[in-house]
Design a protein around this motif. Structure first.
Motif, PDB file in Angstrom:
ATOM      1  N   HIS A 207       0.873  -1.097   0.081  1.00  0.00           N
ATOM      2  CA  HIS A 207       0.046  -0.253  -0.168  1.00  0.00           C
ATOM      3  C   HIS A 207       1.042   1.102  -0.075  1.00  0.00           C
ATOM      4  O   HIS A 207       1.661   1.450   1.187  1.00  0.00           O
ATOM      5  CB  HIS A 207      -0.732   0.051   1.184  1.00  0.00           C
ATOM      6  N   TRP A 211       3.038   3.307   2.365  1.00  0.00           N
ATOM      7  CA  TRP A 211       3.695   5.034   3.023  1.00  0.00           C
ATOM      8  C   TRP A 211       5.198   5.038   3.171  1.00  0.00           C
ATOM      9  O   TRP A 211       5.229   5.770   3.810  1.00  0.00           O
ATOM     10  CB  TRP A 211       2.765   4.598   3.976  1.00  0.00           C
ATOM     11  N   GLY A 278      -6.390   6.698   6.358  1.00  0.00           N
ATOM     12  CA  GLY A 278      -7.106   6.689   5.106  1.00  0.00           C
ATOM     13  C   GLY A 278      -8.489   6.443   5.687  1.00  0.00           C
ATOM     14  O   GLY A 278      -9.449   6.715   5.078  1.00  0.00           O
ATOM     15  N   ALA A 279      -8.546   6.811   7.302  1.00  0.00           N
ATOM     16  CA  ALA A 279      -9.611   7.454   7.746  1.00  0.00           C
ATOM     17  C   ALA A 279      -9.661   7.888   9.248  1.00  0.00           C
ATOM     18  O   ALA A 279      -8.710   7.750   9.754  1.00  0.00           O
ATOM     19  CB  ALA A 279     -10.671   5.929   8.213  1.00  0.00           C
ATOM     20  N   PRO A 280     -10.429   8.698   9.942  1.00  0.00           N
ATOM     21  CA  PRO A 280     -10.598   9.458  10.320  1.00  0.00           C
ATOM     22  C   PRO A 280      -9.710   8.370  12.429  1.00  0.00           C
ATOM     23  O   PRO A 280     -11.380   7.798  11.918  1.00  0.00           O
ATOM     24  CB  PRO A 280     -11.479  10.267  10.668  1.00  0.00           C
ATOM     25  N   HIS A 298      -2.557  10.698  14.068  1.00  0.00           N
ATOM     26  CA  HIS A 298      -2.939  10.756  12.473  1.00  0.00           C
ATOM     27  C   HIS A 298      -2.815  11.415  11.679  1.00  0.00           C
ATOM     28  O   HIS A 298      -2.050  12.350  11.607  1.00  0.00           O
ATOM     29  CB  HIS A 298      -4.485  11.501  12.950  1.00  0.00           C
ATOM     30  N   LEU A 299      -2.677  10.706  10.712  1.00  0.00           N
ATOM     31  CA  LEU A 299      -2.050  10.860   8.819  1.00  0.00           C
ATOM     32  C   LEU A 299      -2.734  10.733   7.503  1.00  0.00           C
ATOM     33  O   LEU A 299      -4.072  10.164   8.096  1.00  0.00           O
ATOM     34  CB  LEU A 299      -0.706   9.929   8.905  1.00  0.00           C
ATOM     35  N   GLY A 301      -3.242  11.309   4.281  1.00  0.00           N
ATOM     36  CA  GLY A 301      -2.750  11.265   2.624  1.00  0.00           C
ATOM     37  C   GLY A 301      -3.010  10.444   1.448  1.00  0.00           C
ATOM     38  O   GLY A 301      -4.389   9.562   1.750  1.00  0.00           O
ATOM     39  N   MET A 302      -2.691   9.935  -0.001  1.00  0.00           N
ATOM     40  CA  MET A 302      -3.321   9.464  -0.719  1.00  0.00           C
ATOM     41  C   MET A 302      -2.248   8.536  -1.437  1.00  0.00           C
ATOM     42  O   MET A 302      -1.144   9.285  -1.930  1.00  0.00           O
ATOM     43  CB  MET A 302      -4.996   9.013  -1.437  1.00  0.00           C
ATOM     44  N   THR A 303      -1.842   7.204  -1.787  1.00  0.00           N
ATOM     45  CA  THR A 303      -1.528   7.602  -2.969  1.00  0.00           C
ATOM     46  C   THR A 303      -0.439   8.351  -4.249  1.00  0.00           C
ATOM     47  O   THR A 303       1.044   7.684  -4.360  1.00  0.00           O
ATOM     48  CB  THR A 303      -1.773   5.974  -4.109  1.00  0.00           C
ATOM     49  N   GLN A 333      -7.557  16.225  10.353  1.00  0.00           N
ATOM     50  CA  GLN A 333      -6.258  15.697   9.342  1.00  0.00           C
ATOM     51  C   GLN A 333      -4.898  16.228   9.702  1.00  0.00           C
ATOM     52  O   GLN A 333      -3.800  16.171   9.076  1.00  0.00           O
ATOM     53  CB  GLN A 333      -6.995  15.421   7.951  1.00  0.00           C
ATOM     54  N   ASP A 394     -10.720  15.059  -2.211  1.00  0.00           N
ATOM     55  CA  ASP A 394     -11.768  15.342  -1.172  1.00  0.00           C
ATOM     56  C   ASP A 394     -11.537  16.685  -0.321  1.00  0.00           C
ATOM     57  O   ASP A 394     -11.358  17.505  -0.370  1.00  0.00           O
ATOM     58  CB  ASP A 394     -10.517  14.869   0.173  1.00  0.00           C
ATOM     59  N   ARG A 409     -16.298  13.734   0.516  1.00  0.00           N
ATOM     60  CA  ARG A 409     -15.402  13.111  -0.790  1.00  0.00           C
ATOM     61  C   ARG A 409     -16.215  13.739  -2.287  1.00  0.00           C
ATOM     62  O   ARG A 409     -17.293  13.149  -2.262  1.00  0.00           O
ATOM     63  CB  ARG A 409     -15.419  11.930  -0.790  1.00  0.00           C
ATOM     64  N   LYS A 411     -14.555  12.735  -4.478  1.00  0.00           N
ATOM     65  CA  LYS A 411     -14.302  11.716  -5.323  1.00  0.00           C
ATOM     66  C   LYS A 411     -15.676  10.040  -5.689  1.00  0.00           C
ATOM     67  O   LYS A 411     -15.651  10.414  -4.512  1.00  0.00           O
ATOM     68  CB  LYS A 411     -13.231  11.564  -5.663  1.00  0.00           C
ATOM     69  N   ILE A 415     -13.689   3.591   1.063  1.00  0.00           N
ATOM     70  CA  ILE A 415     -12.254   3.071   1.432  1.00  0.00           C
ATOM     71  C   ILE A 415     -13.342   2.393   3.192  1.00  0.00           C
ATOM     72  O   ILE A 415     -13.951   2.969   3.488  1.00  0.00           O
ATOM     73  CB  ILE A 415     -11.733   4.040   2.230  1.00  0.00           C
ATOM     74  N   ASN A 420      -8.951   1.458  -0.849  1.00  0.00           N
ATOM     75  CA  ASN A 420      -9.481   2.032  -2.137  1.00  0.00           C
ATOM     76  C   ASN A 420     -11.605   1.035  -2.585  1.00  0.00           C
ATOM     77  O   ASN A 420      -9.951   0.052  -3.335  1.00  0.00           O
ATOM     78  CB  ASN A 420      -8.690   2.485  -3.049  1.00  0.00           C
TER      79      ASN A 420
HETATM   80  P1  ADP Z   1      -4.477   5.779   1.993  1.00  0.00           P
HETATM   81  O1  ADP Z   1      -2.989   4.984   2.250  1.00  0.00           O
HETATM   82  O2  ADP Z   1      -4.235   7.247   2.519  1.00  0.00           O
HETATM   83  O3  ADP Z   1      -5.489   5.651   2.156  1.00  0.00           O
HETATM   84  P2  ADP Z   1      -5.288   5.746  -0.637  1.00  0.00           P
HETATM   85  O4  ADP Z   1      -4.861   6.839  -2.506  1.00  0.00           O
HETATM   86  O5  ADP Z   1      -5.751   4.510  -0.835  1.00  0.00           O
HETATM   87  O6  ADP Z   1      -3.990   6.171   0.368  1.00  0.00           O
HETATM   88  O7  ADP Z   1      -6.495   6.488  -0.436  1.00  0.00           O
HETATM   89  C1  ADP Z   1      -6.845   8.080  -0.347  1.00  0.00           C
HETATM   90  C2  ADP Z   1      -7.959   8.310   1.104  1.00  0.00           C
HETATM   91  O8  ADP Z   1      -8.240   8.077   1.663  1.00  0.00           O
HETATM   92  C3  ADP Z   1      -7.913  10.503   0.250  1.00  0.00           C
HETATM   93  O9  ADP Z   1      -8.141  10.919  -0.567  1.00  0.00           O
HETATM   94  C4  ADP Z   1      -9.164  10.661   1.144  1.00  0.00           C
HETATM   95  O10 ADP Z   1     -10.357   9.950   0.925  1.00  0.00           O
HETATM   96  C5  ADP Z   1      -8.801   9.355   2.432  1.00  0.00           C
HETATM   97  N1  ADP Z   1      -8.500   9.077   3.475  1.00  0.00           N
HETATM   98  C6  ADP Z   1      -6.795   9.659   3.862  1.00  0.00           C
HETATM   99  N2  ADP Z   1      -6.616   9.741   4.771  1.00  0.00           N
HETATM  100  C7  ADP Z   1      -7.427   9.504   5.401  1.00  0.00           C
HETATM  101  C8  ADP Z   1      -7.875  10.686   7.467  1.00  0.00           C
HETATM  102  N3  ADP Z   1      -6.634  10.578   8.029  1.00  0.00           N
HETATM  103  N4  ADP Z   1      -8.975  10.683   7.075  1.00  0.00           N
HETATM  104  C9  ADP Z   1      -9.676  11.086   6.239  1.00  0.00           C
HETATM  105  N5  ADP Z   1      -9.505  10.552   4.984  1.00  0.00           N
HETATM  106  C10 ADP Z   1      -8.068   9.635   4.388  1.00  0.00           C
END
Ligand code: ADP
Length: 515
Positions: A207, A211, A278-280, A298-299, A301-303, A333, A394, A409, A411, A415, A420
């Motif tokens: 993944h 990270w 990935g989520a709060p 709490h981090l 990010g996205m791919t 975040q 986001d 979101r 898009k 998740i 994703n």
């Molecule tokens: P990740 O490893 O961060 O989950 P993905 O590319 O699979 O990477 O998914 C990215 C999406 O996950 C972000 O655009 C956002 O919608 C959501 N996301 C990632 N981190 C958070 C967070 N800390 N809080 C809420 N949503 C998050």
């Protein structure tokens, strides 16, 4: 100018800490940094020996372990590009990715071999198959050459990570040596890593290359402890056995620890930092983690940002706040990490939203740690990077203290447990069933997984296809976690222009999921 490359992290760790533990697989293997470096050197030689040229792709399909870790250095150390495959995909997804990436070699663990063998005959590109444990070891021992070499050009690709985007097919997110180097150093700073740290791999290395922690832990000279999957009893046992100091994962990983029967006795007085993304993290997750002696970071990010690009940096005065307030502050975040230049929350006209904690805008990112683009998809790249900013999709608010908080979101992705799921991808598979005339897939909130997909389907005339049959149909084609939890047979609500009203369906899905 000297090019930046994470390959140098392992070369240095091998020089500086040759006898220190580099990686321990809970299944048995233990390597020092000198040994890990030696294996990555031989892997680089073996890849060159197989005729793989600069910029060509080498795929790896394996659970967390020393092989996948050494591939993060040996593959790019040979000038090749690593494609670390998600271990939970279905045959069609592997076929698509292997073909799209034109992988020359596939290093695969025995458990996945039958599925790979079933798709190979239909592939127009035929990767050389190297089976872990057997071919792989003889491949390494028979190789010779200069070992890992950092690239001459720091913008050479180091990895392509396939992710389910908003379209029906996975997209290949391109990482460069330079971007990976910077984000890895950002990780070590953000997560306060050093040579005394012990990092437990509860996050899959496939993944976003974990990270970028594959490279970050090595840069720090810390100890990688690998688990094939984050099974709660094993995680708790490994934390105690190795005196783990750091781990990462989706909130579900942390909550499954806290609610496990063995967690009752678990106390980690030496202090464990758990980074969640990935989520709060829900307040409950933070509270439960603290009870076990874990501090949550709490981090976000996205791919497309190599993983973490925002961190909810804890301020000194938060510690005095009551737990509920602290949990609220930490569920945001946050702010950009040290390696990210700018993050903004903007309205549709591109203006910054006011710092009122209420006005919604899209998060956009300007950083050397934004992807180089989507592999062989110029249109999607141009759309995502328009104006030189990564558009995250986001929707967030900006608080008075400059901390960002996601509220929604824009898009069409779901998740679930940090993975994703593209709703469009699942819809396409449903529509491919002869009994289906129309289909829409939406996310509904779920206590355990964050979100789960549910589907709304209109049957084709005369069809009596059942919910079970359709779920089985999706499972046979895609990763199991992508399959809808529930299917409701109905006509789809559409706008005047014919667009499915997903908002309406989300509401309906939500109330049905609660019942
Ligand atoms: P990740 O490893 O961060 O989950 P993905 O590319 O699979 O990477 O998914 C990215 C999406 O996950 C972000 O655009 C956002 O919608 C959501 N996301 C990632 N981190 C958070 C967070 N800390 N809080 C809420 N949503 C998050």
């Amino acid at each position: 100018m000297t090019p930046l490359s994470p390959v140098d992290f392992l070369r240095r760790a091998g020089d500086v800490w040759p006898q220190a533990p580099a990686v321990s697989d809970v299944s048995g293997a233990r390597l020092t940094y000198a040994e890990l470096r030696g294996r990555a050197d031989r892997l680089a030689d073996a890849i060159r020996g197989a005729g793989v040229e600069r910029g060509e792709r080498v795929a790896v399909l394996a659970h967390n372990g020393h092989v996948l870790l050494e591939s993060h250095f040996g593959v790019p150390g040979a000038g090749a590009v690593l494609v670390a495959l998600n271990t939970r995909l279905g045959p069609d997804e592997y076929a698509y990715i292997l073909e799209h990436s034109e992988s020359r070699v596939l290093i695969v663990d025995p458990a996945h071999l039958p599925m790979i063998e079933s798709i190979l005959p239909a592939l127009s590109t035929q990767p050389a198959i190297v089976l872990i444990g057997r071919d792989y070891e003889s491949w390494l021992s028979g190789s010779s050459g200069p070992g890992m070499q950092p690239p001459d050009e720091e913008n050479d690709l180091i990895a392509i990570n396939y992710t389910s985007g908003t379209t029906g097919t996975p997209k290949g997110v391109m990482y460069t040596h330079r971007g990976a180097f910077l984000n890895a150093l950002g990780d070590t700073l953000t997560f306060r890593l050093g040579p005394e740290s012990v990092y437990l791999w509860t996050l899959p290395m496939f993944h976003c290359n974990g990270w970028c922690f594959t490279w970050a832990i090595t840069a720090a000279g810390a100890h990688h402890v690998c688990l094939p999957r984050p099974e709660p009893a094993q995680v708790l046992a490994a934390i105690a056995e190795y005196r783990v100091t750091h781990l990462c994962g989706a909130p579900v990983v942390i909550s499954s620890l806290a609610t496990h029967p063995q967690a009752g006795q678990a106390r980690f007085p030496w202090g464990v930092r758990a980074a969640v993304g990935g989520a709060p993290p829900a307040p409950q997750v933070i509270e439960n983690a603290e009870r076990m002696g874990m501090e949550i970071l709490h981090l976000y990010g996205m791919t497309e940002t190599y993983g973490p690009s925002l961190v909810c940096e804890p301020q000194g005065d938060w510690a005095a706040e009551p737990l509920r307030r602290r949990a609220e502050l930490s569920a945001r975040q946050g702010v950009r990490t040290a390696v990210v230049r700018q993050v903004r929350v903007v309205d549709p006209a591109g203006e910054d939203v006011p710092r009122d904690g209420a006005t919604l805008g899209e998060i956009i990112v300007d950083s050397a740690t934004v992807m180089a683009g989507y592999f062989r998809d110029e249109a999607a790249t141009a759309e995502s990077l328009r104006g030189g900013w990564l558009h995250t999709g986001d929707l967030a608010v900006m608080h008075a203290d400059g901390y960002i908080e996601i509220r929604d979101r824009a898009k069409d992705i779901i998740i679930s447990g940090g993975e994703n799921i593209s709703s469009v991808e699942v819809e396409h598979v449903l529509l491919d069933h002869p009994g289906v005339a129309d289909a829409a897939v939406v996310a509904v909130p779920d206590e355990r997984w964050g979100e789960v997909p549910v589907a709304f389907v209109t049957r084709a005339q005369g069809s009596e296809v059942s919910e079970e049959e359709l779920i089985e149909h999706v499972r046979s084609r895609l990763a199991r976690f992508k399959s809808p939890r529930r299917i409701t047979f109905t006509d789809l609500p559409r706008t005047a222009t014919g667009k499915v009203q997903k908002g309406v369906l989300r509401e309906r899905g939500r109330s049905a999921h609660r019942d």
